[in-house]
Design a protein around this motif. Structure first.
Motif, PDB file in Angstrom:
ATOM      1  N   ILE A 204      27.881   2.039  27.715  1.00  0.00           N
ATOM      2  CA  ILE A 204      27.647   3.093  28.700  1.00  0.00           C
ATOM      3  C   ILE A 204      27.999   2.510  30.068  1.00  0.00           C
ATOM      4  O   ILE A 204      27.495   1.443  30.438  1.00  0.00           O
ATOM      5  N   PHE A 205      28.863   3.208  30.800  1.00  0.00           N
ATOM      6  CA  PHE A 205      29.221   2.792  32.153  1.00  0.00           C
ATOM      7  C   PHE A 205      28.688   3.821  33.135  1.00  0.00           C
ATOM      8  O   PHE A 205      28.831   5.043  32.929  1.00  0.00           O
ATOM      9  N   LEU A 206      28.089   3.342  34.218  1.00  0.00           N
ATOM     10  CA  LEU A 206      27.618   4.197  35.292  1.00  0.00           C
ATOM     11  C   LEU A 206      28.358   3.821  36.557  1.00  0.00           C
ATOM     12  O   LEU A 206      28.421   2.649  36.931  1.00  0.00           O
ATOM     13  N   GLY A 207      28.927   4.828  37.219  1.00  0.00           N
ATOM     14  CA  GLY A 207      29.565   4.629  38.514  1.00  0.00           C
ATOM     15  C   GLY A 207      31.041   4.309  38.440  1.00  0.00           C
ATOM     16  O   GLY A 207      31.799   4.607  39.369  1.00  0.00           O
ATOM     17  N   LYS A 208      31.507   3.690  37.363  1.00  0.00           N
ATOM     18  CA  LYS A 208      32.889   3.283  37.276  1.00  0.00           C
ATOM     19  C   LYS A 208      33.155   2.738  35.883  1.00  0.00           C
ATOM     20  O   LYS A 208      32.246   2.263  35.212  1.00  0.00           O
ATOM     21  N   VAL A 209      34.421   2.806  35.449  1.00  0.00           N
ATOM     22  CA  VAL A 209      34.810   2.255  34.163  1.00  0.00           C
ATOM     23  C   VAL A 209      35.404   0.873  34.398  1.00  0.00           C
ATOM     24  O   VAL A 209      36.303   0.709  35.224  1.00  0.00           O
ATOM     25  N   PHE A 210      34.914  -0.093  33.647  1.00  0.00           N
ATOM     26  CA  PHE A 210      35.382  -1.467  33.821  1.00  0.00           C
ATOM     27  C   PHE A 210      35.405  -2.107  32.441  1.00  0.00           C
ATOM     28  O   PHE A 210      34.538  -2.857  32.063  1.00  0.00           O
ATOM     29  N   GLU A 211      36.461  -1.778  31.673  1.00  0.00           N
ATOM     30  CA  GLU A 211      36.472  -2.159  30.264  1.00  0.00           C
ATOM     31  C   GLU A 211      37.883  -2.476  29.800  1.00  0.00           C
ATOM     32  O   GLU A 211      38.871  -2.005  30.377  1.00  0.00           O
ATOM     33  N   THR A 212      37.959  -3.261  28.743  1.00  0.00           N
ATOM     34  CA  THR A 212      39.243  -3.565  28.121  1.00  0.00           C
ATOM     35  C   THR A 212      39.601  -2.498  27.114  1.00  0.00           C
ATOM     36  O   THR A 212      38.798  -1.659  26.746  1.00  0.00           O
ATOM     37  N   GLY A 213      40.855  -2.547  26.646  1.00  0.00           N
ATOM     38  CA  GLY A 213      41.293  -1.608  25.621  1.00  0.00           C
ATOM     39  C   GLY A 213      41.908  -0.360  26.215  1.00  0.00           C
ATOM     40  O   GLY A 213      42.130  -0.219  27.417  1.00  0.00           O
ATOM     41  N   GLN A 214      42.230   0.584  25.314  1.00  0.00           N
ATOM     42  CA  GLN A 214      42.865   1.838  25.722  1.00  0.00           C
ATOM     43  C   GLN A 214      41.842   2.808  26.256  1.00  0.00           C
ATOM     44  O   GLN A 214      40.852   3.108  25.598  1.00  0.00           O
ATOM     45  N   ILE A 215      42.081   3.305  27.458  1.00  0.00           N
ATOM     46  CA  ILE A 215      41.192   4.262  28.114  1.00  0.00           C
ATOM     47  C   ILE A 215      42.028   5.456  28.553  1.00  0.00           C
ATOM     48  O   ILE A 215      43.196   5.310  28.942  1.00  0.00           O
ATOM     49  N   ASP A 216      41.427   6.620  28.491  1.00  0.00           N
ATOM     50  CA  ASP A 216      42.101   7.853  28.908  1.00  0.00           C
ATOM     51  C   ASP A 216      42.707   7.636  30.301  1.00  0.00           C
ATOM     52  O   ASP A 216      41.973   7.414  31.274  1.00  0.00           O
ATOM     53  N   PRO A 217      44.031   7.679  30.456  1.00  0.00           N
ATOM     54  CA  PRO A 217      44.643   7.393  31.764  1.00  0.00           C
ATOM     55  C   PRO A 217      44.231   8.382  32.841  1.00  0.00           C
ATOM     56  O   PRO A 217      44.240   8.054  34.025  1.00  0.00           O
ATOM     57  N   ILE A 218      43.898   9.619  32.465  1.00  0.00           N
ATOM     58  CA  ILE A 218      43.469  10.605  33.469  1.00  0.00           C
ATOM     59  C   ILE A 218      42.196  10.137  34.157  1.00  0.00           C
ATOM     60  O   ILE A 218      42.033  10.282  35.376  1.00  0.00           O
ATOM     61  N   LEU A 219      41.280   9.584  33.358  1.00  0.00           N
ATOM     62  CA  LEU A 219      40.039   9.084  33.950  1.00  0.00           C
ATOM     63  C   LEU A 219      40.322   7.980  34.950  1.00  0.00           C
ATOM     64  O   LEU A 219      39.755   7.948  36.054  1.00  0.00           O
ATOM     65  N   ILE A 220      41.197   7.079  34.562  1.00  0.00           N
ATOM     66  CA  ILE A 220      41.475   5.923  35.427  1.00  0.00           C
ATOM     67  C   ILE A 220      42.223   6.354  36.687  1.00  0.00           C
ATOM     68  O   ILE A 220      41.894   5.951  37.812  1.00  0.00           O
ATOM     69  N   GLU A 221      43.239   7.195  36.506  1.00  0.00           N
ATOM     70  CA  GLU A 221      44.096   7.541  37.627  1.00  0.00           C
ATOM     71  C   GLU A 221      43.434   8.518  38.601  1.00  0.00           C
ATOM     72  O   GLU A 221      43.642   8.433  39.811  1.00  0.00           O
TER      73      GLU A 221
ATOM     74  N   SER B 246      33.572   3.748  22.967  1.00  0.00           N
ATOM     75  CA  SER B 246      33.376   3.386  21.571  1.00  0.00           C
ATOM     76  C   SER B 246      34.414   2.339  21.187  1.00  0.00           C
ATOM     77  O   SER B 246      35.336   2.038  21.948  1.00  0.00           O
ATOM     78  N   ARG B 247      34.244   1.782  19.989  1.00  0.00           N
ATOM     79  CA  ARG B 247      35.235   0.834  19.488  1.00  0.00           C
ATOM     80  C   ARG B 247      36.446   1.556  18.898  1.00  0.00           C
ATOM     81  O   ARG B 247      37.416   0.914  18.506  1.00  0.00           O
ATOM     82  N   THR B 248      36.339   2.856  18.792  1.00  0.00           N
ATOM     83  CA  THR B 248      37.510   3.683  18.475  1.00  0.00           C
ATOM     84  C   THR B 248      37.986   4.300  19.783  1.00  0.00           C
ATOM     85  O   THR B 248      37.631   3.821  20.857  1.00  0.00           O
ATOM     86  N   GLN B 249      38.742   5.349  19.739  1.00  0.00           N
ATOM     87  CA  GLN B 249      39.200   6.029  20.968  1.00  0.00           C
ATOM     88  C   GLN B 249      38.279   7.178  21.351  1.00  0.00           C
ATOM     89  O   GLN B 249      38.577   7.946  22.266  1.00  0.00           O
ATOM     90  N   ASP B 250      37.145   7.307  20.652  1.00  0.00           N
ATOM     91  CA  ASP B 250      36.179   8.349  21.011  1.00  0.00           C
ATOM     92  C   ASP B 250      35.511   7.984  22.328  1.00  0.00           C
ATOM     93  O   ASP B 250      35.253   6.808  22.605  1.00  0.00           O
ATOM     94  N   TYR B 251      35.253   9.016  23.151  1.00  0.00           N
ATOM     95  CA  TYR B 251      34.496   8.773  24.369  1.00  0.00           C
ATOM     96  C   TYR B 251      33.901  10.082  24.860  1.00  0.00           C
ATOM     97  O   TYR B 251      34.255  11.176  24.412  1.00  0.00           O
TER      98      TYR B 251
END
Length: 1307
Positions: free
Chosen positions: A1133-1150, A1050-1055
């Motif tokens: 909506i991302f399928l298979g992987k997250v590839f986006e700018t902005g703040q993303i939950d670090p747990i998801l990325i790491e 989302s354009r907020t921190q909701d996901y």
């Protein structure tokens, strides 16, 4: 036996109130008047005269309504067509209605009559309606009153009632009353010398609004009625030219001639008839209403100026002396005017009060002098016999005539030795002289085009041994001929031609027209003596009346058809217009490429007429017809160089109706520049803009969208100057170009382009505007289905003129039903189906006319049939399938203007038997009716051609929508994650390492081009929204963990995220705000990374979350109370992987984002969005991009199949209990043996099939990761360096750009 008719006439004083209204209304000064006084009842006996009376008690003075004095009404001595009753109302009255009765208590009454009127008891004028001499329906008995409200009021002092037909069991008889009011106005007589000069209060006036009105009557065909001019070249002139009224206006022209303001409009004809004609001129700026005798022409003046600048004065009756020298010798007006008003000033009143300059008059009078003319009207059965000198050696005959017929006999006289004939032949005056003794025949002719309806004079003079023929007094063109011997007159002259004689002569048609000023032996014949029976004789002649009618004014030939006429009728020459029919009303060409396609045409250049009988002329297009689709291409395109200070390029466009009815349109534009900026910035005033539909200005370019002042490179972030949003805005000396497609069809086509930055030294630009391309025809397939005999669609009737055309397609299995019916005064028509017959009924002048077309085949065959009906002023036509037709001539009377507020019913009305079936493409007078929209709000009627979905709609699975087609149905899968004819085919893809699919929702911040694109029927591109409930459904199979399956940002921190943890178990993560950590749901009971297909359904409503995993029981979870319930501004909506700018939950990325999902995803759907399907279907224009390798696959899921029809609904199913099979008792044992063999064979077959299945699965597993893969990335993504760029490149309308300040994750 006697016949009596009673007539009542009413007149009243008219008191008028002026109400200012818009220039666009029919009149700027509507009059609200009481005009209903009785006019006959107060009159004395002496006010009535008649042609004759049956007896003293049958006198004309007894013809008052509801009276029984005398014999109870007027009856003439003879009951024939020469009788009349005349009423002198004492002064000029305005007559608005008439009532009639028969003679009291008798069989005497008139069944049909005509009205004549006059100011002077001479030169009678017949009452006209619909351009014809009108005959009124009379009475059916002697006591009932028949009333007629006149469509146009009569202004006259004298009224004549002329019976045309009567009760044959009695005589002519009448009582009557007229209704109306007194009429008074100042009258000024103009002698051709004096003029009225109205001087302005200031030397110059400059006005934006003018209202000028007057009435005039004259017998001169030329003359100036009013004139005003200014030193700047402005002027206004109203004048008669060849008996037509011409209005000329010039609001200003430029000194260099680039703006020409001169505008001339003509109206009417035969205005030199000596009758009163009313004129009203209303102008507001450039909009002008020009009304003559109730007929209004609306036009806009030429040029660009709005005000009329006049100097000193405006003159009435002619031109001032200062102007005459430069006017080309135009004549002043000769005749009478009354009621002259100029912008609220009563000019005639000012003249009477001597408040204006009238010094040019020799003798100013306020009365209209009586005309000395005494015309004679001839029809095809008329003749007039007059005496002359006999045994004279000089023959001298002259007369004036007017006619429309090219041929006819004017005069015939017998000589002592032969005869002389004067006539018209092909518009020329001809003389034939036959000398019997010397067997000599002489013929001469003169003039041409003399059948133009104007008065022409003829003078024949024969004496001694020569004859002379002079036309229109032109002595210089007199034709002379020698005759062999001296003539000797016979003394009797016949005019008009319809008489019997024994001598042979040339065959001439009887003359139809008017004559006056007949001279015999150089003496004027007093035709009043003929009327009184003192000299000569006549038959079927109307004396003291010229009933000539111009049937070409107004011109009933439409679309530029050329009108020609005879005395009785007119005809239209439609050649070269693109239209056909008696009045050139119907188009020769189909409305679109769609119609050509269904006619079996192939691709090519064709003429189309999108509005049918409407005002837009046919134009040529290119139709690319490929399979079920077609592409329309507008013929125009433009490529031109621009080096001026400011270039305005106008393009003549005729295709607005095409873009309206098309499904989608596009147009290529290109701007090639050198030091010439296009926009300069995304904000502020652009240098260049274009004008599209509805004359609206737009400042976006090809490849961009409305409200986005950018070019394609600005959307794709690859402009020459990264700080600019167009290549040309870099302002370089080298040539650059900005090009792309305009695809917002409601703005197309491009009609004008303004290029503004070419004035600097070295600035150059080249503009290219490509052809308009459109696809689809919504009007052609606009249809509705009628499921009940009582159902109907109700519309307000379209505006109708004298011509009306109706066209539609239908299909039905019923044999009867009403298609369409229009209810309204003078506008009734009705079309219905009766077996194999189509019936068309209409009203013309109160009479019912019916046409029918019979088909050799039944029409209830559930096939489309085409019905076309037309009614015009000459005929009615009905066509079926362009093969069968019926044509009927219509009477000339009864074509009055239909009422505008009638009711149009599609289907049944008034309890009639309705139509069952489908109707499509209903068009009336070029206007297509939106049946589908009206059907949505009408019970019993459904949009589209219904019936198939009702029986077969259950076959559309997985949320697919059943769509009715004209002869079938289809399943719309656009809002599902499935594909195939029944939405049963899985849409899935195999993800390699690093593959990512991204689907973006549109921003609500501003308009976007994508919001206007409908890639497939029923599909739309969702925008960002705040969700309180969502449903996520997908299937997957993999051996790889950890990984991210689905991530919704989302354009907020909701996901929301669905991930596989390291141990292969499923985890669902929600972060909706209000919580310090995301809410997680862990499904720990099973390892999902086992290579088997798994299905997941996650449904949230506020805080309640329901999870359905494979075949396991439904589980319910609840978000904490502190959690927000809104999923705000869903972005991607991302399928298979997250590839986006902005703040993303670090747990998801790491933990889960590296190396990415490897495996198969299918059936992915969030509410109505199917991102994976959009990525795999390149034909869908949606904001989706793919990075990496994605190969279509159904992930091993079992395909959904259509369940077999239950036996109760299967027409081919045979119940075993009810079936009788023949068999014999002795064969039973062999049957038992055969049954054992069948069982053993079945077991062997099952074993073989199982082995084959195991082999197939093993081979598939071994080769799963082998083979060549073909990327299905978004178009243009190969040149993109990131997923964001790929999205923008793929979709030129994508309006979001990447903020360079944001941090981007590259994992």
């Amino acid at each position: 036996m006697s016949i009596c008719v009673c007539v009542c006439v009413c007149v009243c004083v008219c008191v008028c109130t002026v109400h200012p209204v818009s220039i666009h209304s029919a009149s700027l000064i509507p009059l609200f008047c009481r005009c209903e006084d009785t006019l006959v009842t107060p009159l004395p006996y002496s006010a009535f005269t008649s042609s004759s009376v049956y007896g003293s008690k049958y006198g004309a003075g007894y013809a008052k309504l509801n009276r029984n004095q005398g014999a109870g009404g007027w009856s003439p001595l003879q009951s024939d067509q020469y009788q009349w009753l005349q009423i002198d109302m004492g002064s000029k009255k305005q007559v608005v209605a008439i009532e009639t009765q028969g003679r009291y208590s008798s069989p005497d009454f008139s069944t049909r009559f005509r009205l004549l009127y006059s100011d002077t008891k001479n030169n009678w004028r017949p009452y006209l309606q619909d351009g014809n001499i009108w005959s009124f329906k009379g009475n059916t008995n002697s006591e009932d009153v028949t009333r007629h409200q006149l469509e146009h009021a009569i202004l006259a002092r004298y009224i004549r009632f002329v019976p045309l037909d009567w009760n044959r069991e009695g005589r002519i008889g009448v009582r009557l009353e007229l209704y109306g009011c007194s009429h008074w106005a100042d009258v000024i007589s103009f002698d051709g010398i004096g003029i009225v000069s109205y001087r302005f209060k200031s030397k110059k006036i400059k006005v934006a609004r003018d209202v000028i009105s007057l009435k005039f009557k004259t017998q001169a065909r030329d003359g100036v009625l009013l004139h005003g001019e200014g030193q700047q070249g402005d002027y206004i002139t109203l004048e008669l030219r060849r008996a037509k009224l011409q209005l000329s206006i010039n609001l200003g022209s430029s000194h260099y001639g680039s703006i020409q303001g001169h505008t001339t409009v003509s109206s009417g004809s035969l205005l030199d008839d000596g009758y009163w004609h009313s004129v009203l001129i209303e102008r507001y700026r450039r909009n002008v209403n020009f009304t003559l005798d109730h007929h209004t022409q609306r036009f806009r003046t030429n040029g660009e100026f709005d005000h009329l600048d006049l100097d000193l004065e405006i003159s009435f009756g002619g031109l001032p002396e200062s102007t005459k020298l430069s006017s080309g010798g135009r004549e002043n007006f000769v005749g009478c005017m009354e009621g002259i008003t100029y912008n609220g000033e009563n000019i005639t009143s000012l003249v009477r009060r001597k408040r204006v300059d009238t010094s040019s008059f020799r003798n100013l009078t306020f009365s209209c002098s009586e005309s000395n003319s005494f015309p004679v009207f001839f029809n095809s059965t008329s003749f007039l016999q007059l005496p002359g000198q006999s045994d004279s050696d000089t023959l001298s005959v002259s007369l004036s005539f007017r006619t429309w017929n090219p041929s006819g006999l004017l005069m015939f006289t017998q000589l002592a030795d032969g005869w002389v004939e004067l006539g018209l032949t092909e518009g020329k005056v001809t003389i034939f002289m036959n000398m019997t003794l010397k067997n000599t025949r002489i013929g001469i002719s003169s003039g041409s085009g003399l059948n133009d309806g104007q008065w022409h004079s003829v003078h024949l003079n024969a004496l001694e041994n020569h004859a002379m023929l002079t036309i229109d007094g032109d002595e210089a063109s007199t034709v002379r001929t020698a005759i062999p011997n001296q003539i000797q007159t016979g003394g009797t002259y016949y005019f008009g031609g319809n008489f019997l004689h024994s001598n042979s002569r040339s065959l001439q048609r009887s003359f139809q027209g008017c004559m006056q000023m007949i001279h015999i032996d150089n003496h004027l014949v007093d035709l009043r003596d003929v009327e009184q029976g003192l000299i000569g004789t006549y038959e079927n002649v109307s004396l003291d009346m010229c009933a000539i009618v111009d049937r070409c004014v107004p011109n009933h030939c439409e679309h530029g058809g050329r009108c020609s006429q005879t005395w009785d009728a007119f005809s239209c020459n439609c050649s070269g217009t693109g239209y056909t029919g008696a009045t050139c009303h119907s188009s020769l060409y189909p409305q679109s490429c769609e119609e050509y396609k269904h006619q079996g045409k192939s691709s090519g250049n064709y003429l189309i007429d999108p509005d049918g009988s409407g005002s837009i002329a046919p134009f040529r297009v290119t139709c690319d017809i490929i399979g079920e689709k077609f592409l329309f291409k507008c013929p125009y395109s433009l490529c031109m160089q621009c080096m001026k200070k400011k270039c305005i390029i106008s393009i003549h466009v005729l295709v607005l109706t095409v873009t309206h009815r098309a499904d989608k349109c596009e147009q290529f534009v290109a701007y090639t520049c050198r030091m010439s900026r296009l926009f300069n910035s995304p904000d502020g005033n652009p240098f260049t803009w274009w004008v599209g539909r509805a004359n609206k200005k737009h400042s976006y370019w090809g490849g961009s969208g409305p409200g986005i002042q950018k070019c394609t490179c600005g959307i794709e972030n690859n402009c020459t100057d990264p700080r600019r949003y167009c290549n040309c805005d870099a302002d370089l000396r080298s040539w650059k170009e900005d090009a792309g497609l305009l695809i917002y069809k409601d703005h197309l086509p491009v009609s004008e382009v303004v290029v503004g930055d070419t004035s600097r030294s070295g600035s150059e630009a080249k503009l290219t505007v490509g052809p308009l391309k459109c696809q689809g025809d919504r009007d052609y397939w606009n249809m509705a289905s009628f499921g009940s005999p009582a159902s109907s669609l109700h519309f307000q009737s379209v505006s109708q003129q004298t011509s009306t055309d109706i066209s539609f397609y239908f299909k039905t299995s019923s044999t009867y039903g009403v298609f369409v019916e229009n209810l309204g005064t003078n506008s009734f028509f009705h079309i219905e189906l009766r077996g194999s017959v189509i019936l068309f009924s209409l009203d013309v002048g109160g009479e019912r006319v019916e046409l029918s077309v019979r088909s050799p085949n039944l029409l209830n065959d559930d096939q489309w049939h085409h019905v076309e009906a037309e009614k015009n002023i000459k005929e009615a036509v009905l066509k079926l399938d362009s093969l069968y037709q019926d044509v009927k001539a219509l009477p000339p009377e009864g074509h009055g203007k239909p009422q505008a507020n009638g009711d149009l019913f599609i289907g049944a009305s008034s309890g009639q038997r309705g139509f069952l079936g489908c109707i499509r493409a209903l068009r009336i007078n070029g206007v297509t009716f939106d049946l589908e929209e009206r059907a949505k709000v009408t019970s019993g009627v459904t949009p589209g051609c219904q019936g198939h979905c009702k029986n077969f709609g259950m076959h559309c699975k997985n949320g697919g929508r059943c769509v009715e087609l004209y002869n079938a149905y289809s399943c719309d899968c656009s809002l599902t994650a499935y594909d195939g004819p029944f939405c049963t085919n899985d849409v899935g893809g195999y993800f390699e390492t690093g593959t990512v699919v991204r689907y973006d929702f549109l921003s609500q911040a501003g308009p976007s081009l994508l919001g206007e694109v409908k890639p497939t029927p029923g599909a739309s591109v969702p925008v960002e929204s705040n969700l309180t409930k969502e449903e996520l459904v997908f299937s997957f199979s993999t051996y790889s963990a950890p990984s991210i399956l689905v991530y919704i940002s989302s354009r907020t921190q909701d996901y929301m995220a669905v991930v596989l943890r390291h141990n292969g178990t499923l985890q669902i993560r929600y972060s909706l705000g209000g919580l310090s950590e995301p809410y997680t749901i862990d499904v720990d009971h099973r390892n999902m990374a086992n290579g088997q297909p798994h299905s997941v359904n996650i449904t949230r409503s506020l805080r309640e979350i329901k999870l359905q995993l494979d075949h396991y029981p439904l589980a319910t979870y609840n978000l904490p109370e502190s959690s927000d319930t809104h999923f705000n501004l869903v972005k991607s909506i991302f399928l298979g992987k997250v590839f986006e700018t902005g703040q993303i939950d670090p747990i998801l990325i790491e933990r889960y984002n590296t190396p990415g999902f490897v495996g198969c995803l299918s059936r992915v759907q969030l509410n109505s969005v199917a991102p994976l399907k959009a990525a795999l279907r390149s034909s869908m224009t949606v904001p989706v991009s793919t990075h990496g390798i994605l190969v279509p696959s159904n992930c091993g899921a079992s395909p959904l199949t259509i369940s077999p029809m239950i036996s109760a609904n299967d027409p081919w199913h045979i119940e075993a209990a009810g079936a009788v099979f023949p068999f014999k008792e002795e064969n039973r044992s062999s049957d038992d043996a055969d049954r054992n063999f069948a069982i053993i064979g079945g077991i062997i077959s099952v074993v073989i099939f199982s082995v084959l299945c195991i082999l197939v699965f093993a081979i598939r597993h071994l080769f799963r990761h082998k083979g060549s893969y073909h990327t299905n990335e978004a178009k243009g993504a190969e040149s993109a360096d990131c997923a964001d760029a790929a999205i923008i490149v793929n979709d030129p309308a994508f309006t979001e750009t990447i903020d360079e300040s944001k941090k981007e994750w590259f994992i």
